[in-house]
Scaffold this motif. Structure first.
Motif, PDB file in Angstrom:
ATOM      1  N   TYR A 180      39.010  35.824-112.022  1.00  0.00           N
ATOM      2  CA  TYR A 180      38.099  35.027-112.856  1.00  0.00           C
ATOM      3  C   TYR A 180      38.561  35.018-114.307  1.00  0.00           C
ATOM      4  O   TYR A 180      38.520  33.971-114.961  1.00  0.00           O
ATOM      5  CB  TYR A 180      36.681  35.590-112.758  1.00  0.00           C
ATOM      6  N   ASP A 181      38.986  36.159-114.822  1.00  0.00           N
ATOM      7  CA  ASP A 181      39.427  36.224-116.219  1.00  0.00           C
ATOM      8  C   ASP A 181      40.608  35.290-116.467  1.00  0.00           C
ATOM      9  O   ASP A 181      40.673  34.609-117.497  1.00  0.00           O
ATOM     10  CB  ASP A 181      39.815  37.672-116.575  1.00  0.00           C
ATOM     11  N   LEU A 182      41.541  35.259-115.524  1.00  0.00           N
ATOM     12  CA  LEU A 182      42.685  34.363-115.658  1.00  0.00           C
ATOM     13  C   LEU A 182      42.242  32.905-115.579  1.00  0.00           C
ATOM     14  O   LEU A 182      42.654  32.069-116.396  1.00  0.00           O
ATOM     15  CB  LEU A 182      43.710  34.670-114.563  1.00  0.00           C
ATOM     16  N   MET A 183      41.371  32.580-114.624  1.00  0.00           N
ATOM     17  CA  MET A 183      40.928  31.189-114.470  1.00  0.00           C
ATOM     18  C   MET A 183      40.163  30.709-115.695  1.00  0.00           C
ATOM     19  O   MET A 183      40.294  29.552-116.107  1.00  0.00           O
ATOM     20  CB  MET A 183      40.057  31.048-113.225  1.00  0.00           C
ATOM     21  N   ARG A 184      39.365  31.591-116.258  1.00  0.00           N
ATOM     22  CA  ARG A 184      38.597  31.189-117.441  1.00  0.00           C
ATOM     23  C   ARG A 184      39.539  30.825-118.584  1.00  0.00           C
ATOM     24  O   ARG A 184      39.324  29.831-119.287  1.00  0.00           O
ATOM     25  CB  ARG A 184      37.652  32.320-117.863  1.00  0.00           C
ATOM     26  N   ASP A 185      40.612  31.593-118.763  1.00  0.00           N
ATOM     27  CA  ASP A 185      41.585  31.272-119.810  1.00  0.00           C
ATOM     28  C   ASP A 185      42.307  29.965-119.515  1.00  0.00           C
ATOM     29  O   ASP A 185      42.595  29.182-120.435  1.00  0.00           O
ATOM     30  CB  ASP A 185      42.587  32.419-119.952  1.00  0.00           C
ATOM     31  N   LEU A 186      42.609  29.722-118.243  1.00  0.00           N
ATOM     32  CA  LEU A 186      43.250  28.449-117.894  1.00  0.00           C
ATOM     33  C   LEU A 186      42.350  27.283-118.278  1.00  0.00           C
ATOM     34  O   LEU A 186      42.814  26.282-118.857  1.00  0.00           O
ATOM     35  CB  LEU A 186      43.535  28.383-116.396  1.00  0.00           C
ATOM     36  N   ALA A 187      41.061  27.390-117.954  1.00  0.00           N
ATOM     37  CA  ALA A 187      40.141  26.300-118.256  1.00  0.00           C
ATOM     38  C   ALA A 187      40.009  26.091-119.755  1.00  0.00           C
ATOM     39  O   ALA A 187      40.025  24.946-120.240  1.00  0.00           O
ATOM     40  CB  ALA A 187      38.777  26.595-117.633  1.00  0.00           C
ATOM     41  N   LEU A 188      39.879  27.174-120.518  1.00  0.00           N
ATOM     42  CA  LEU A 188      39.769  27.043-121.970  1.00  0.00           C
ATOM     43  C   LEU A 188      41.022  26.402-122.550  1.00  0.00           C
ATOM     44  O   LEU A 188      40.947  25.567-123.463  1.00  0.00           O
ATOM     45  CB  LEU A 188      39.533  28.418-122.604  1.00  0.00           C
ATOM     46  N   ASN A 189      42.182  26.771-122.030  1.00  0.00           N
ATOM     47  CA  ASN A 189      43.430  26.180-122.501  1.00  0.00           C
ATOM     48  C   ASN A 189      43.463  24.687-122.220  1.00  0.00           C
ATOM     49  O   ASN A 189      43.895  23.881-123.064  1.00  0.00           O
ATOM     50  CB  ASN A 189      44.614  26.882-121.824  1.00  0.00           C
ATOM     51  N   LEU A 190      42.964  24.286-121.052  1.00  0.00           N
ATOM     52  CA  LEU A 190      42.998  22.863-120.682  1.00  0.00           C
ATOM     53  C   LEU A 190      41.980  22.050-121.464  1.00  0.00           C
ATOM     54  O   LEU A 190      42.238  20.886-121.799  1.00  0.00           O
ATOM     55  CB  LEU A 190      42.775  22.718-119.178  1.00  0.00           C
ATOM     56  N   PHE A 191      40.826  22.630-121.767  1.00  0.00           N
ATOM     57  CA  PHE A 191      39.891  21.928-122.651  1.00  0.00           C
ATOM     58  C   PHE A 191      40.523  21.733-124.030  1.00  0.00           C
ATOM     59  O   PHE A 191      40.386  20.682-124.652  1.00  0.00           O
ATOM     60  CB  PHE A 191      38.576  22.710-122.779  1.00  0.00           C
ATOM     61  N   TRP A 192      41.203  22.758-124.521  1.00  0.00           N
ATOM     62  CA  TRP A 192      41.872  22.654-125.818  1.00  0.00           C
ATOM     63  C   TRP A 192      42.965  21.589-125.780  1.00  0.00           C
ATOM     64  O   TRP A 192      43.106  20.793-126.716  1.00  0.00           O
ATOM     65  CB  TRP A 192      42.442  24.025-126.184  1.00  0.00           C
ATOM     66  N   ALA A 193      43.718  21.540-124.685  1.00  0.00           N
ATOM     67  CA  ALA A 193      44.789  20.541-124.574  1.00  0.00           C
ATOM     68  C   ALA A 193      44.222  19.122-124.541  1.00  0.00           C
ATOM     69  O   ALA A 193      44.919  18.160-124.860  1.00  0.00           O
ATOM     70  CB  ALA A 193      45.619  20.806-123.317  1.00  0.00           C
ATOM     71  N   ASN A 194      42.962  18.990-124.158  1.00  0.00           N
ATOM     72  CA  ASN A 194      42.317  17.677-124.096  1.00  0.00           C
ATOM     73  C   ASN A 194      41.313  17.465-125.224  1.00  0.00           C
ATOM     74  O   ASN A 194      40.470  16.573-125.137  1.00  0.00           O
ATOM     75  CB  ASN A 194      41.593  17.531-122.756  1.00  0.00           C
ATOM     76  N   ARG A 195      41.416  18.262-126.265  1.00  0.00           N
ATOM     77  CA  ARG A 195      40.357  18.307-127.290  1.00  0.00           C
ATOM     78  C   ARG A 195      40.094  16.960-127.947  1.00  0.00           C
ATOM     79  O   ARG A 195      38.950  16.663-128.315  1.00  0.00           O
ATOM     80  CB  ARG A 195      40.708  19.354-128.346  1.00  0.00           C
ATOM     81  N   PHE A 196      41.109  16.156-128.134  1.00  0.00           N
ATOM     82  CA  PHE A 196      40.901  14.840-128.747  1.00  0.00           C
ATOM     83  C   PHE A 196      40.694  13.759-127.698  1.00  0.00           C
ATOM     84  O   PHE A 196      39.814  12.900-127.840  1.00  0.00           O
ATOM     85  CB  PHE A 196      42.075  14.483-129.650  1.00  0.00           C
ATOM     86  N   SER A 197      41.484  13.786-126.638  1.00  0.00           N
ATOM     87  CA  SER A 197      41.347  12.735-125.626  1.00  0.00           C
ATOM     88  C   SER A 197      39.983  12.792-124.953  1.00  0.00           C
ATOM     89  O   SER A 197      39.375  11.754-124.679  1.00  0.00           O
ATOM     90  CB  SER A 197      42.452  12.868-124.579  1.00  0.00           C
ATOM     91  N   ILE A 198      39.454  13.980-124.713  1.00  0.00           N
ATOM     92  CA  ILE A 198      38.194  14.105-123.994  1.00  0.00           C
ATOM     93  C   ILE A 198      36.996  13.741-124.867  1.00  0.00           C
ATOM     94  O   ILE A 198      35.940  13.354-124.363  1.00  0.00           O
ATOM     95  CB  ILE A 198      38.051  15.543-123.431  1.00  0.00           C
ATOM     96  N   THR A 199      37.139  13.851-126.164  1.00  0.00           N
ATOM     97  CA  THR A 199      36.021  13.573-127.065  1.00  0.00           C
ATOM     98  C   THR A 199      36.099  12.195-127.709  1.00  0.00           C
ATOM     99  O   THR A 199      35.060  11.647-128.121  1.00  0.00           O
ATOM    100  CB  THR A 199      35.963  14.614-128.199  1.00  0.00           C
ATOM    101  N   MET A 200      37.297  11.613-127.813  1.00  0.00           N
ATOM    102  CA  MET A 200      37.442  10.371-128.575  1.00  0.00           C
ATOM    103  C   MET A 200      37.834   9.157-127.743  1.00  0.00           C
ATOM    104  O   MET A 200      37.509   8.019-128.116  1.00  0.00           O
ATOM    105  CB  MET A 200      38.493  10.559-129.683  1.00  0.00           C
TER     106      MET A 200
END
Length: 649
Positions: A64-84
């Motif tokens: 779970y700890d590893l998966m949570r970091d993967l998800a946070l990294n992917l949200f960050w990688a999409n920080r502009f595309s997902i919001t704008m």
């Protein structure tokens, strides 16, 4: 997007926690956007390099700890595309070349991407499952499919994408090229995401995250490469970015026009008043003495427990368990209402009028205490007059005193009695559930609810139900602005700055206790007014915090009554709701003297010392939580004071 919904399992879901949507109407400059992006996406998200380092050093304890970091990294990688932006795969030959509202991302190859992907792939099966191996494997498959097929570096992504014309000015620019594109590539429907159900709350939240991230790449991800502008052919598919909505379009126009940050002037240093404000001795100050004729409450009809919060963990929240929320706040659940604020207020008002036996035409004034109404014209108070059929009253207005709303409303009602000599209807109502967004502090604390009091003239020769009252306001600017709504920096959602709230609450509570200790007990009794108090019903701000502050001011926890465990913080409605619940749960069974202090947003505060007779309380059981700790079994055997002390001792 901020409201809660119930999925097909009957579970509460907060869409704004899992589907990032910034309110671009509040943003003027890139600096403001960068601040929001850093706060919501960057500060908690590890980079791919950091994930690989943690894998190599054995820093992950569970899958779970590893998966949570993967998800946070992917949200960050999409920080502009997902919001704008909306991503639209488009045949290169069909992409418009000269429009100013169609963009192409310029990408850089992911440095050491293969090593990072391989490290995660090898580490995951070596880690133990945290809760449920099968469930965690299903979620990992979704997340890893996205992570493993990333092609671009995330740290160099700009918020503003070049237009197609700007992109073509540099033939070496790289962008996505889809080798195969299937417009029917499967994605998760909105209801699919809402209806996720896992036994473990943390895994339910992570599963929703994974589904949202999957939908960011609606194509066969293994068939994607980065291609130079000059190598694109007409039949190739690229990923065109379009502004997500008109607010993003307007924001982009403001940037092109050169909008600048607007800075508020610096506040002056706060100074104490030239002399203290006196407490109001109601019997000595007023000729028309007040009587509490009725008190009625309306609870929220939807329970949001701490596990519901964990099931809805937002991508920008730090890890926290349901037990930790309870320990930090003293709240086990909060109650939300499926009704609009106006309907909550109307139901409370009607119940109070019915209990008092008063007809609407007998009411001289209507006061509504609320800090969550968006109704300005007409005010909520005048709206209620119309709904209740009051052809004319002496006055009707809203009081915005937040968590001190009830003391403010009672004080105004007592003063109004002197002019109209007719009952005054005071309604305290709040609906926070649709004004929280993904701010965790606020989501942990606030609930919905309403209460109403009818305060009328005491009969000739009868005593006052209110002994003393007082209101306060202001302080250092940091305390005045300690709770904000709307707050442009947090998508216009309500925001709480904990240390400043604690400072103002502690300051006011200590001041009130000192003042009551210096006043004489009513009726010529020995001791101080504080000694004559049977029960303290404080504003239900945060149980843990209030107990700490009360003990610092010389009180003990068993002198205080709380219902915040079950209803949350309902601001102006919290004190009357708590009094209602104390009667309902059998804590108050005969007339008692109650000290009711309120304090909160805007650095406002106030109190009323009043006689509460349970006979005037319209007890509601339809949506009320069950009594806790056996409180309902307590019954008066001697005096009211002894009964209260038995209940809380």
């Amino acid at each position: 997007m901020n409201a809660f919904v119930l999925n097909r399992h009957g579970r509460m879901v907060f869409p704004s926690n899992i589907m990032p949507e910034l309110d671009f109407s509040t943003l003027e400059t890139l600096e403001q956007l960068d601040s929001v992006i850093r706060r919501d996406f960057e500060t908690k998200a590890p980079s791919g390099t950091e994930i690989l380092d943690k894998v190599r050093t054995g820093s992950y304890a569970t899958r779970y700890d590893l998966m949570r970091d993967l998800a946070l990294n992917l949200f960050w990688a999409n920080r502009f595309s997902i919001t704008m932006y909306d991503k639209r795969p488009t045949r290169w030959g069909d992409v418009p070349r000269s429009r100013g509202d169609v963009f192409l991302p310029v990408l850089e190859p992911w440095e050491d991407g293969e090593a990072k992907v391989s490290g995660v792939q090898q580490a995951y099966p070596q880690l133990p499952a945290r809760w449920n191996e099968g469930c965690e494997d299903r979620i990992f498959d979704v997340l890893f499919d996205v992570f493993a097929n990333r092609r671009h570096h995330a740290s160099t992504l700009p918020a503003l994408k070049p237009t197609v014309a700007e992109f073509l000015e540099q033939p070496g620019n790289l962008t996505f090229r889809l080798l195969d594109y299937d417009p029917d590539y499967p994605v998760y429907d909105y209801t699919d995401i809402l209806d996720v159900s896992e036994d473990v709350p943390e895994l339910e939240a992570l599963h929703r995250w994974a589904m949202v991230l999957h939908n960011q790449y609606p194509w066969e991800r293994s068939r994607v490469e980065l291609a130079e502008a000059g190598d694109l052919r007409d039949d190739d598919h690229v990923v065109a970015f379009h502004p997500r909505d008109r607010e993003v379009r307007a924001f982009l126009r403001r940037l092109h026009a050169g909008a600048r940050n607007r800075h508020a002037p610096a506040p002056r240093e706060s100074r104490p008043p030239v002399r203290p404000y006196p407490e109001l001795d109601v019997r000595r100050r007023f000729s028309v003495l007040p009587r509490i004729e009725a008190l009625a409450a309306v609870h929220g009809d939807q329970v949001c427990g701490n596990e519901d919060l964990i099931r809805n963990t937002a991508y920008n929240w730090s890890p926290m368990s349901a037990e930790e929320i309870a320990a930090k706040t003293g709240i086990e659940q909060r109650e939300y209402s499926s009704l609009p604020l106006e309907e909550l207020a109307l139901q409370a008002a009607e119940a109070a009028l019915e209990k008092s036996g008063r007809r609407p035409e007998e009411i001289g004034a209507v006061l509504v205490c609320t800090c969550t109404s968006s109704r300005l014209i007409p005010s909520l108070a005048t709206y209620l007059c119309g709904q209740l059929g009051m052809h004319q009253v002496y006055a009707a207005y809203d009081v915005i005193a937040a968590c001190a709303g009830m003391p403010y409303g009672v004080a105004d009602a007592v003063r109004m009695l002197q002019e109209v000599e007719r009952p005054v209807l005071v309604v305290c109502v709040e609906k926070f559930s649709d004004k929280i967004g993904n701010v965790r502090t606020s989501r942990m604390i606030f609930g919905d609810g309403a209460a109403a009091l009818v305060i009328g003239p005491a009969p000739e020769g009868a005593d006052s139900d209110i002994d003393y009252m007082k209101t306060y306001a202001s302080g250092p600017a940091s305390e005045v602005n300690s709770i904000l709504w709307p707050n442009p920096e947090f998508d216009n959602n309500i925001t709480v700055f904990g240390p400043q709230v604690k400072a103002l609450a502690g300051r006011y509570l200590a001041q009130m206790i000192d003042e009551l200790g210096a006043l004489p007990a009513p009726g010529g009794r020995d001791g101080s007014l504080m000694d004559a108090i049977d029960l303290i019903v404080p504003h239900q701000a945060n149980k843990t915090m209030v107990i700490q502050l009360a003990e610092r001011a010389g009180l003990t926890a068993d002198q205080l009554y709380f219902n915040i465990e079950k209803v949350g913080n309902t601001s102006s409605a919290s004190i009357p709701l708590a009094i209602h619940d104390a009667v309902r749960d059998g804590v108050i069974t005969e007339p008692v003297r109650v000290f009711a202090p309120g304090f909160g947003a805007g650095a406002v505060a106030g109190y009323a010392v009043m006689r509460v007779d349970p006979a005037v309380v319209a007890v509601s059981t339809s949506s009320a939580p069950a009594p806790s700790d056996g409180a309902a079994s307590v019954r008066a055997t001697t005096s009211a004071s002894e009964d209260v002390r038995e209940a809380f001792g």
